[in-house]
Design a protein around this motif. Sequence first.
Motif, short mmCIF file in Angstrom:
data_model
loop_
_atom_site.label_atom_id
_atom_site.label_comp_id
_atom_site.label_asym_id
_atom_site.label_seq_id
_atom_site.Cartn_x
_atom_site.Cartn_y
_atom_site.Cartn_z
N GLU A 198 -34.16 -35.01 -13.34
CA GLU A 198 -35.60 -34.84 -13.54
C GLU A 198 -36.24 -36.07 -14.15
O GLU A 198 -37.34 -36.47 -13.77
CB GLU A 198 -35.88 -33.62 -14.41
CG GLU A 198 -37.37 -33.37 -14.63
CD GLU A 198 -37.67 -32.04 -15.29
OE1 GLU A 198 -38.61 -31.98 -16.10
OE2 GLU A 198 -36.96 -31.05 -14.99
N GLY A 256 -50.28 -26.92 -10.78
CA GLY A 256 -51.18 -26.80 -11.92
C GLY A 256 -52.62 -27.10 -11.60
O GLY A 256 -53.35 -27.65 -12.42
N ARG A 280 -43.57 -29.04 -8.74
CA ARG A 280 -43.69 -28.94 -10.20
C ARG A 280 -43.63 -30.31 -10.86
O ARG A 280 -44.35 -30.58 -11.83
CB ARG A 280 -42.61 -28.01 -10.75
CG ARG A 280 -42.83 -26.54 -10.35
CD ARG A 280 -41.90 -25.61 -11.12
NE ARG A 280 -40.50 -25.80 -10.76
CZ ARG A 280 -39.89 -25.17 -9.76
NH1 ARG A 280 -40.58 -24.32 -8.99
NH2 ARG A 280 -38.62 -25.37 -9.50
N LEU A 281 -42.78 -31.19 -10.35
CA LEU A 281 -42.69 -32.54 -10.90
C LEU A 281 -43.98 -33.31 -10.64
O LEU A 281 -44.50 -34.01 -11.51
CB LEU A 281 -41.49 -33.27 -10.29
CG LEU A 281 -40.12 -32.76 -10.74
CD1 LEU A 281 -39.03 -33.33 -9.84
CD2 LEU A 281 -39.85 -33.14 -12.19
N GLN A 283 -44.03 -41.94 -11.93
CA GLN A 283 -44.79 -42.78 -12.84
C GLN A 283 -44.91 -44.20 -12.31
O GLN A 283 -45.99 -44.82 -12.36
CB GLN A 283 -44.12 -42.81 -14.22
CG GLN A 283 -45.00 -43.32 -15.34
CD GLN A 283 -46.17 -42.39 -15.61
OE1 GLN A 283 -46.00 -41.19 -15.70
NE2 GLN A 283 -47.37 -42.95 -15.72
N GLU A 314 -51.19 -33.82 -14.49
CA GLU A 314 -51.77 -33.46 -15.79
C GLU A 314 -52.37 -34.65 -16.52
O GLU A 314 -53.32 -34.49 -17.28
CB GLU A 314 -50.68 -32.82 -16.67
CG GLU A 314 -50.24 -31.44 -16.23
CD GLU A 314 -49.16 -30.88 -17.13
OE1 GLU A 314 -48.71 -31.61 -18.04
OE2 GLU A 314 -48.77 -29.71 -16.94
N SER A 315 -51.81 -35.83 -16.28
CA SER A 315 -52.24 -37.00 -17.06
C SER A 315 -52.90 -38.09 -16.23
O SER A 315 -53.26 -39.14 -16.76
CB SER A 315 -51.03 -37.60 -17.79
OG SER A 315 -50.02 -37.99 -16.86
N LEU A 329 -39.28 -38.21 -12.45
CA LEU A 329 -40.54 -38.50 -13.12
C LEU A 329 -40.76 -40.01 -13.24
O LEU A 329 -41.91 -40.49 -13.15
CB LEU A 329 -40.58 -37.85 -14.50
CG LEU A 329 -40.69 -36.32 -14.48
CD1 LEU A 329 -40.49 -35.76 -15.89
CD2 LEU A 329 -42.04 -35.88 -13.92
N GLN A 374 -46.65 -32.35 -13.04
CA GLN A 374 -46.59 -32.97 -14.37
C GLN A 374 -47.35 -34.29 -14.39
O GLN A 374 -48.00 -34.63 -15.39
CB GLN A 374 -45.14 -33.19 -14.78
CG GLN A 374 -44.37 -31.92 -15.06
CD GLN A 374 -42.98 -32.19 -15.61
OE1 GLN A 374 -42.80 -33.01 -16.51
NE2 GLN A 374 -41.99 -31.50 -15.07
#
Length: 325
Positions: free
Chosen positions: A32, A109, A63-64, A40, A70-71, A36, A67
């Motif tokens: 994971e 999300g 799901r990854l 990134q 979100e930012s 990520l 994440q």
Amino acid sequence: METRRLGRTGRDVGVVGLGAWQLGADWGAVDEGDALAVLQAAVDGGVTFIDTADVYGDGRSERLVGQVLESRNGLTVATKMGRRVEQVPENYTLENFRGWNDRSRQNLGVDTIDLVQLHCPPTPVYSDDAVFDALDTLVDEGRIAAYGVSVETCAEALTAIARPNVASVQIILNAFRLKPLDEVLPAAREAGVGIIARVPLASGLLSGKYDEHTTFSADDHRTYNRHGEAFDVGETFSGVDFGAGLEAVRRLMPWLTAGTTMAQFALRWILDQPGVSVVIPGARNPAQVAGNISAATLPPLTPDQLTAVQETYDTLIRPQIHDRW
């Protein structure tokens, strides 16, 4: 990074995106943290388009990606639906679409998904008005902003392009898959439909890093789907015989400009095709991400380089696959 309009979505996206199939661990195990790091590195490098699917790792990839969402602002995320059930047209209903969409929105999300694509559905689905009425309903309900299709064949792509609200078509397009150049890309340009070029490196064959001794892990589709045992064989090495693919790469290697990798050459070839909106190479580490992104900064291929790709295809690849997809 250069941006292009993604068809009827009305969105502009960087020409090199990120395909997130491998982050679901269908190309062998991916930690994971490593996954990520790939995401990134992509967004830090200017990638604004990420493509995933609900079936990649049974939601792990979504799901990854969620994440990262979100930012980060300014990203366009596309997912796909339809491959988690038996592949019969009867399963492509509004009720199922809503259920699949709920799961993907939760994984990502988000309240509204930028682009949802039917994930290589059975061929009759493309001709079913009720299917596209249901997709229009998802847009009306605010669940999705736009919809498209991911296809196996050029015939499926042409049927989808004729649909008035299809925003994009995702299709295998690379130096070993030239058939979309004949009709699909011209039709998409005429209709204003975006083209998302997938499997751009032919499952790594066009990276130039493989030889006759290369092996893959048992949980990598390049092992377990080599002959179409799990899904359409065209998804693995673009349906090209591994040995023929290696020979084709050897013929193309002398045409690389100094300092350019085979993968960058292959990605630049795709970007040079009129009508392509974005190409979505995968990556397993940040270095691969950086190499892929740099293809967007390369000058267009020369006429001689383009001819070399065409002649290599005509000689080694066309007899094997041109009529299949």
